[in-house]
Design a protein around this motif. Sequence first.
Motif, PDB file in Angstrom:
ATOM      1  N   PRO A 124      -4.688   4.912 -21.801  1.00  0.00           N
ATOM      2  CA  PRO A 124      -5.302   5.053 -20.471  1.00  0.00           C
ATOM      3  C   PRO A 124      -6.210   6.213 -20.350  1.00  0.00           C
ATOM      4  O   PRO A 124      -6.193   7.168 -21.018  1.00  0.00           O
ATOM      5  N   GLU A 125      -6.856   6.085 -19.061  1.00  0.00           N
ATOM      6  CA  GLU A 125      -7.942   7.093 -19.024  1.00  0.00           C
ATOM      7  C   GLU A 125      -7.051   8.466 -18.533  1.00  0.00           C
ATOM      8  O   GLU A 125      -5.927   8.289 -17.804  1.00  0.00           O
ATOM      9  N   GLY A 126      -7.426   9.671 -19.150  1.00  0.00           N
ATOM     10  CA  GLY A 126      -6.701  10.895 -18.882  1.00  0.00           C
ATOM     11  C   GLY A 126      -5.555  10.950 -19.749  1.00  0.00           C
ATOM     12  O   GLY A 126      -4.754  11.907 -19.423  1.00  0.00           O
ATOM     13  N   ALA A 127      -5.274  10.192 -20.593  1.00  0.00           N
ATOM     14  CA  ALA A 127      -4.211  10.199 -21.524  1.00  0.00           C
ATOM     15  C   ALA A 127      -4.239  11.593 -22.422  1.00  0.00           C
ATOM     16  O   ALA A 127      -5.144  12.223 -22.520  1.00  0.00           O
ATOM     17  N   THR A 128      -2.917  11.984 -22.763  1.00  0.00           N
ATOM     18  CA  THR A 128      -2.824  13.287 -23.461  1.00  0.00           C
ATOM     19  C   THR A 128      -2.741  12.777 -24.825  1.00  0.00           C
ATOM     20  O   THR A 128      -1.888  12.220 -25.388  1.00  0.00           O
ATOM     21  N   VAL A 129      -3.519  13.779 -25.621  1.00  0.00           N
ATOM     22  CA  VAL A 129      -3.454  13.490 -27.297  1.00  0.00           C
ATOM     23  C   VAL A 129      -3.158  14.906 -27.914  1.00  0.00           C
ATOM     24  O   VAL A 129      -3.684  15.968 -27.411  1.00  0.00           O
ATOM     25  N   ALA A 130      -2.139  14.788 -28.775  1.00  0.00           N
ATOM     26  CA  ALA A 130      -1.799  15.987 -29.285  1.00  0.00           C
ATOM     27  C   ALA A 130      -2.285  15.981 -30.816  1.00  0.00           C
ATOM     28  O   ALA A 130      -2.332  15.047 -31.536  1.00  0.00           O
ATOM     29  N   ILE A 131      -2.845  17.010 -31.130  1.00  0.00           N
ATOM     30  CA  ILE A 131      -3.490  17.464 -32.531  1.00  0.00           C
ATOM     31  C   ILE A 131      -3.130  18.588 -32.879  1.00  0.00           C
ATOM     32  O   ILE A 131      -2.691  19.483 -32.318  1.00  0.00           O
ATOM     33  N   ASN A 133      -2.907  22.435 -34.561  1.00  0.00           N
ATOM     34  CA  ASN A 133      -3.675  23.605 -33.895  1.00  0.00           C
ATOM     35  C   ASN A 133      -4.252  24.403 -35.003  1.00  0.00           C
ATOM     36  O   ASN A 133      -5.121  25.495 -34.619  1.00  0.00           O
ATOM     37  N   ASP A 134      -4.214  23.981 -36.278  1.00  0.00           N
ATOM     38  CA  ASP A 134      -5.178  24.685 -37.178  1.00  0.00           C
ATOM     39  C   ASP A 134      -6.345  24.172 -37.417  1.00  0.00           C
ATOM     40  O   ASP A 134      -6.652  22.694 -37.248  1.00  0.00           O
ATOM     41  N   ALA A 135      -7.458  24.819 -37.773  1.00  0.00           N
ATOM     42  CA  ALA A 135      -8.678  24.450 -37.782  1.00  0.00           C
ATOM     43  C   ALA A 135      -9.268  23.202 -38.551  1.00  0.00           C
ATOM     44  O   ALA A 135      -9.712  22.244 -38.028  1.00  0.00           O
ATOM     45  N   THR A 136      -8.597  23.143 -39.558  1.00  0.00           N
ATOM     46  CA  THR A 136      -9.164  22.108 -40.850  1.00  0.00           C
ATOM     47  C   THR A 136      -8.305  20.896 -40.130  1.00  0.00           C
ATOM     48  O   THR A 136      -9.077  19.790 -40.042  1.00  0.00           O
ATOM     49  N   ASN A 137      -7.091  20.841 -39.829  1.00  0.00           N
ATOM     50  CA  ASN A 137      -6.225  19.657 -39.470  1.00  0.00           C
ATOM     51  C   ASN A 137      -6.800  19.116 -38.018  1.00  0.00           C
ATOM     52  O   ASN A 137      -6.700  17.965 -37.789  1.00  0.00           O
ATOM     53  N   GLY A 138      -7.030  19.910 -37.193  1.00  0.00           N
ATOM     54  CA  GLY A 138      -7.460  19.669 -35.891  1.00  0.00           C
ATOM     55  C   GLY A 138      -8.699  18.766 -36.113  1.00  0.00           C
ATOM     56  O   GLY A 138      -8.995  18.016 -35.312  1.00  0.00           O
ATOM     57  N   GLY A 139      -9.665  19.363 -36.916  1.00  0.00           N
ATOM     58  CA  GLY A 139     -10.870  19.038 -37.168  1.00  0.00           C
ATOM     59  C   GLY A 139     -10.632  17.560 -37.784  1.00  0.00           C
ATOM     60  O   GLY A 139     -11.258  16.349 -37.463  1.00  0.00           O
ATOM     61  N   ARG A 140      -9.807  17.249 -38.600  1.00  0.00           N
ATOM     62  CA  ARG A 140      -9.532  16.149 -39.375  1.00  0.00           C
ATOM     63  C   ARG A 140      -9.075  15.053 -38.104  1.00  0.00           C
ATOM     64  O   ARG A 140      -9.433  13.899 -38.248  1.00  0.00           O
ATOM     65  N   ALA A 141      -8.332  15.415 -37.383  1.00  0.00           N
ATOM     66  CA  ALA A 141      -7.738  14.620 -36.214  1.00  0.00           C
ATOM     67  C   ALA A 141      -8.824  14.087 -35.449  1.00  0.00           C
ATOM     68  O   ALA A 141      -8.968  12.657 -34.973  1.00  0.00           O
ATOM     69  N   LEU A 142      -9.856  14.984 -35.024  1.00  0.00           N
ATOM     70  CA  LEU A 142     -11.051  14.551 -34.232  1.00  0.00           C
ATOM     71  C   LEU A 142     -11.918  13.633 -35.155  1.00  0.00           C
ATOM     72  O   LEU A 142     -12.487  12.692 -34.342  1.00  0.00           O
ATOM     73  N   LEU A 143     -11.945  13.745 -36.292  1.00  0.00           N
ATOM     74  CA  LEU A 143     -12.902  12.740 -36.922  1.00  0.00           C
ATOM     75  C   LEU A 143     -12.379  11.682 -36.985  1.00  0.00           C
ATOM     76  O   LEU A 143     -13.135  10.638 -36.948  1.00  0.00           O
ATOM     77  N   LEU A 144     -11.240  11.479 -37.099  1.00  0.00           N
ATOM     78  CA  LEU A 144     -10.299  10.237 -37.206  1.00  0.00           C
ATOM     79  C   LEU A 144     -10.547   9.409 -35.990  1.00  0.00           C
ATOM     80  O   LEU A 144     -10.742   8.369 -35.748  1.00  0.00           O
ATOM     81  N   LEU A 178      -1.216  21.904 -31.118  1.00  0.00           N
ATOM     82  CA  LEU A 178       0.094  22.255 -31.255  1.00  0.00           C
ATOM     83  C   LEU A 178       0.275  22.406 -32.754  1.00  0.00           C
ATOM     84  O   LEU A 178      -0.361  21.955 -33.496  1.00  0.00           O
ATOM     85  N   GLU A 179       1.425  23.261 -33.108  1.00  0.00           N
ATOM     86  CA  GLU A 179       1.775  23.449 -34.628  1.00  0.00           C
ATOM     87  C   GLU A 179       1.758  22.104 -35.288  1.00  0.00           C
ATOM     88  O   GLU A 179       2.536  21.260 -34.550  1.00  0.00           O
ATOM     89  N   ALA A 180       1.191  21.826 -36.516  1.00  0.00           N
ATOM     90  CA  ALA A 180       1.354  20.539 -36.959  1.00  0.00           C
ATOM     91  C   ALA A 180       2.874  20.003 -37.239  1.00  0.00           C
ATOM     92  O   ALA A 180       2.957  18.939 -37.021  1.00  0.00           O
TER      93      ALA A 180
END
Length: 265
Positions: A124-131, A133-144, A178-180
């Motif tokens: 839904p619009e405005g949904a909350t997405v948890a990823i 908080n470390d740089a590489t895995n956070g980036g990995r989540a956004l790339l996915l 958040l912490e992985a």
Amino acid sequence: MKLFRLTAALGAAGLIGLAASGLAVAADKLTVAATAVPHAEILEFVKPKLEKEGVTLDIKVFTDYVQPNIQVAEKRIDANYFQHQPYLDEFNKSKGTKLVSVIGVHVEPFGAYSKKVHDLKALPEGATVAIPNDATNGGRALLLLAAHNVIKLKDPKNILATPRDIADNPKKLKFRELEAATLPRVIDQVDLALINTNYALEAKLNPLKDALVLEGRDSPYVNILVAREDNAQSSAMKKLAVALTSAEVKKFIEEKYKGAVVPAF
């Protein structure tokens, strides 16, 4: 003195007897930090083989991604097995450590999980997405997410992307970093959580069935055995590296994890 010589002779005879019976005498010990699943399980699998080759493996299970590296750098632990190269590179850069990769072992395809929607398109619009908080895995989540057209990044190849690097967010998603290790525990509190496979497996999630989307087998995030420059080429470490990339381990990974963990060799 005669008693001492007799004791020494008996001890030597005992060692010869062990060798003759095919039981190796452990001459080396390696203490290796690992997350519980699948890393510690894979290490437990190779432990008996290493024992026969004279290496005693002491496995220390950790639940975070920081202490295993710190303790190796401080020489409290010999090696660790839990991370991929992009994470190690970023850790070395930010902490001033000089840890090195010994060998690549497996890939854990990263996944997106939800208890509220069954398709990314249904977010839904405005949904909350948890990823993470470390740089590489956070980036990995956004790339996915970018690969599945949920968002667009300013640089689609930036493995260190953060929510600030999002160029287009059509559903106005809200990101929580958040912490992985905590991500499986917040699935009920968010609309979507991007979770490392080792933590998903620990939480009894089946990546092949429960993930809405999953990285492909061509993921560049190979999990590696990591050590220090001073011990990476030791005899015991080389034996561990060979054991972790053996045909037996490949079969073990394929049969036990059924695609949720993929051999990288």
